[in-house]
Design a protein around this motif. Structure first.
Motif, PDB file in Angstrom:
ATOM      1  N   ASP A  93      -2.170  11.918  -6.455  1.00  0.00           N
ATOM      2  CA  ASP A  93      -0.960  11.297  -5.728  1.00  0.00           C
ATOM      3  C   ASP A  93      -0.060   9.682  -6.348  1.00  0.00           C
ATOM      4  O   ASP A  93      -1.055   9.173  -7.218  1.00  0.00           O
ATOM      5  N   ASN A 137       0.816   7.242  -5.209  1.00  0.00           N
ATOM      6  CA  ASN A 137       0.413   5.904  -5.647  1.00  0.00           C
ATOM      7  C   ASN A 137      -0.712   5.293  -5.245  1.00  0.00           C
ATOM      8  O   ASN A 137      -1.921   5.263  -5.249  1.00  0.00           O
ATOM      9  N   LEU A 169      -3.416  -4.160  -3.466  1.00  0.00           N
ATOM     10  CA  LEU A 169      -1.942  -4.190  -2.722  1.00  0.00           C
ATOM     11  C   LEU A 169      -2.205  -5.818  -1.907  1.00  0.00           C
ATOM     12  O   LEU A 169      -2.706  -6.297  -2.155  1.00  0.00           O
ATOM     13  N   GLN A 176      -0.078  -5.175   2.824  1.00  0.00           N
ATOM     14  CA  GLN A 176       0.094  -3.717   2.620  1.00  0.00           C
ATOM     15  C   GLN A 176      -1.524  -3.369   3.408  1.00  0.00           C
ATOM     16  O   GLN A 176      -1.960  -2.357   3.109  1.00  0.00           O
ATOM     17  N   THR A 187      -6.911   6.302  -3.791  1.00  0.00           N
ATOM     18  CA  THR A 187      -5.614   5.909  -3.199  1.00  0.00           C
ATOM     19  C   THR A 187      -6.254   5.189  -1.171  1.00  0.00           C
ATOM     20  O   THR A 187      -6.649   5.920  -0.745  1.00  0.00           O
ATOM     21  N   TYR A 192      -4.249   4.324   2.512  1.00  0.00           N
ATOM     22  CA  TYR A 192      -3.219   5.251   3.721  1.00  0.00           C
ATOM     23  C   TYR A 192      -2.705   4.187   5.055  1.00  0.00           C
ATOM     24  O   TYR A 192      -3.702   3.640   4.863  1.00  0.00           O
ATOM     25  N   SER A 220       1.086   7.645   1.700  1.00  0.00           N
ATOM     26  CA  SER A 220       0.156   6.839   0.977  1.00  0.00           C
ATOM     27  C   SER A 220       1.368   5.576   0.920  1.00  0.00           C
ATOM     28  O   SER A 220       2.308   5.501   0.478  1.00  0.00           O
ATOM     29  N   ILE A 221      -0.172   4.440   0.046  1.00  0.00           N
ATOM     30  CA  ILE A 221       0.169   3.249   0.211  1.00  0.00           C
ATOM     31  C   ILE A 221       0.789   2.582  -1.544  1.00  0.00           C
ATOM     32  O   ILE A 221      -0.520   2.663  -2.075  1.00  0.00           O
ATOM     33  N   PRO A 222       1.755   1.863  -1.369  1.00  0.00           N
ATOM     34  CA  PRO A 222       2.211   1.830  -3.491  1.00  0.00           C
ATOM     35  C   PRO A 222       1.253   0.356  -4.087  1.00  0.00           C
ATOM     36  O   PRO A 222       0.383  -0.520  -2.871  1.00  0.00           O
ATOM     37  N   LEU A 223       0.708   0.969  -4.919  1.00  0.00           N
ATOM     38  CA  LEU A 223      -0.246  -0.544  -5.212  1.00  0.00           C
ATOM     39  C   LEU A 223       1.268  -1.586  -6.185  1.00  0.00           C
ATOM     40  O   LEU A 223       0.588  -1.764  -6.837  1.00  0.00           O
ATOM     41  N   ASP A 224       1.366  -1.941  -4.997  1.00  0.00           N
ATOM     42  CA  ASP A 224       2.445  -3.737  -5.297  1.00  0.00           C
ATOM     43  C   ASP A 224       1.651  -4.927  -6.251  1.00  0.00           C
ATOM     44  O   ASP A 224       2.512  -5.524  -6.296  1.00  0.00           O
ATOM     45  N   TYR A 249      -0.928  -4.625  -7.967  1.00  0.00           N
ATOM     46  CA  TYR A 249      -1.128  -3.925  -9.262  1.00  0.00           C
ATOM     47  C   TYR A 249      -0.589  -4.915 -10.337  1.00  0.00           C
ATOM     48  O   TYR A 249       0.721  -4.659 -10.764  1.00  0.00           O
TER      49      TYR A 249
END
Length: 309
Positions: free
Chosen positions: A63, A65, A129, A133, A245, A247, A253-257, A259
């Protein structure tokens, strides 16, 4: 008249013979096959089918993300060895057939205690996250597989093989109510774990089944960790994990903000303010000490003057 009768008899006989021949021809045509027979295929010599050895299935496309470990970073992962039933080892990122994966190298399990120890890894989710998130997560997925590190698997026929064997386990986390939440166990199916030295990757999905009732993560939690466990080892085997991943409730899917973000530390501005405050306090202390010294000197002088008089 007699000639006519003879001629008529001859014509009748000829007509009968023609009709019989036609009927015979019709029967012969109907009995004959309309398509070529498969006799040739049947009489061809049969040969045993040559089977190629199995190969690993292609890696799944991640995915957008997903945590793919492509950058070699795994500082958000650690091994859990918290009891006598825990395996232990080292973590690394290994590139296999062009694909990067997290590898748990088991240094504690042996051929004498196969299946007795559980491999556990924990992921610091707050390094992936943001707190907001984390509160949105309703399900988690990842790919997992194994590789044989010994020849300790004994098949049904008694043969000793270098295969990873069964891939399965479970996982869990501490939720917002500060209680342990165990996800449903997983067991690999339809993958090559008994024919290859490295098994195919198996896709697992963890779900917060009671998320609507608050059984999930909360933005106010100080620590949010996800634990993945592999148990029931049938051989000394390392474990691979990939494509982690997260969700939301709608399956997005949730972005890895978080990271790669810098950890929260005292900023330079705050550092300067703190230093200024410390300097002010030191200056005030020095002024106080100097004032005390002056007063003490004055008192000493007065005492000396009175003594002289």
């Amino acid at each position: 008249m007699k000639k006519n009768l003879i001629l008529l008899s001859l014509l009748t006989a000829m007509f009968s013979m023609t009709a019989c021949n036609s009927a015979s021809d019709s029967k012969a045509e109907s009995a004959a096959p309309t398509e070529p027979t498969t006799l040739e295929a049947v009489t061809e010599p049969t040969t045993e089918e040559v089977t190629e050895p199995p190969t690993n299935a292609p890696f799944a496309e991640p995915d957008v993300n997903a945590v793919t470990f492509d950058d070699g970073n795994y500082d958000f992962v650690s091994i859990v060895c918290d009891d006598s039933g825990s395996a232990d080892g080292t973590l690394s990122v290994e590139v296999v057939d062009g694909n990067s994966m997290l590898r748990y190298h088991d240094t504690k399990s042996s051929a004498d205690d196969v299946g007795a120890l559980v491999q556990k890894v924990t992921f610091n989710v707050k390094k992936l996250l943001t707190p907001e998130q984390c509160a949105q997560v309703h399900s988690i997925s990842f790919d997992i597989g194994g590789t044989a590190e010994a020849e300790a698997f004994v098949g049904d026929d008694g043969a000793v093989l270098a295969v990873p064997g069964w891939v399965g386990g479970g996982g869990g986390t501490v939720t917002m109510d500060d209680k342990w939440y165990g996800f449903a166990d997983f067991a690999a199916t339809d993958i090559n774990e008994y024919a290859l030295e490295r098994s195919d990757m198996y896709h697992v999905t963890f779900k917060f089944l009671l998320a609507s009732g608050g059984k999930k993560w909360d933005a106010a939690q100080e620590e949010i960790n996800l634990q993945i466990m592999r148990w029931g080892l049938q051989n000394v085997s390392d474990t691979y994990i990939d494509n982690l991943t997260f969700y939301d409730a709608d399956g997005n899917s949730i972005p890895l903000d978080a990271y790669g973000a810098e950890p929260e530390e005292t900023t330079e501005e705050n550092t300067d303010e703190t230093a200024a405050e410390e300097n002010t306090e030191e200056t005030a202390a020095e002024e106080t000490d100097a004032s005390d010294a002056v007063e003490e000197t004055e008192e000493t002088s007065e005492s000396a003057q009175e003594s002289a008089e």
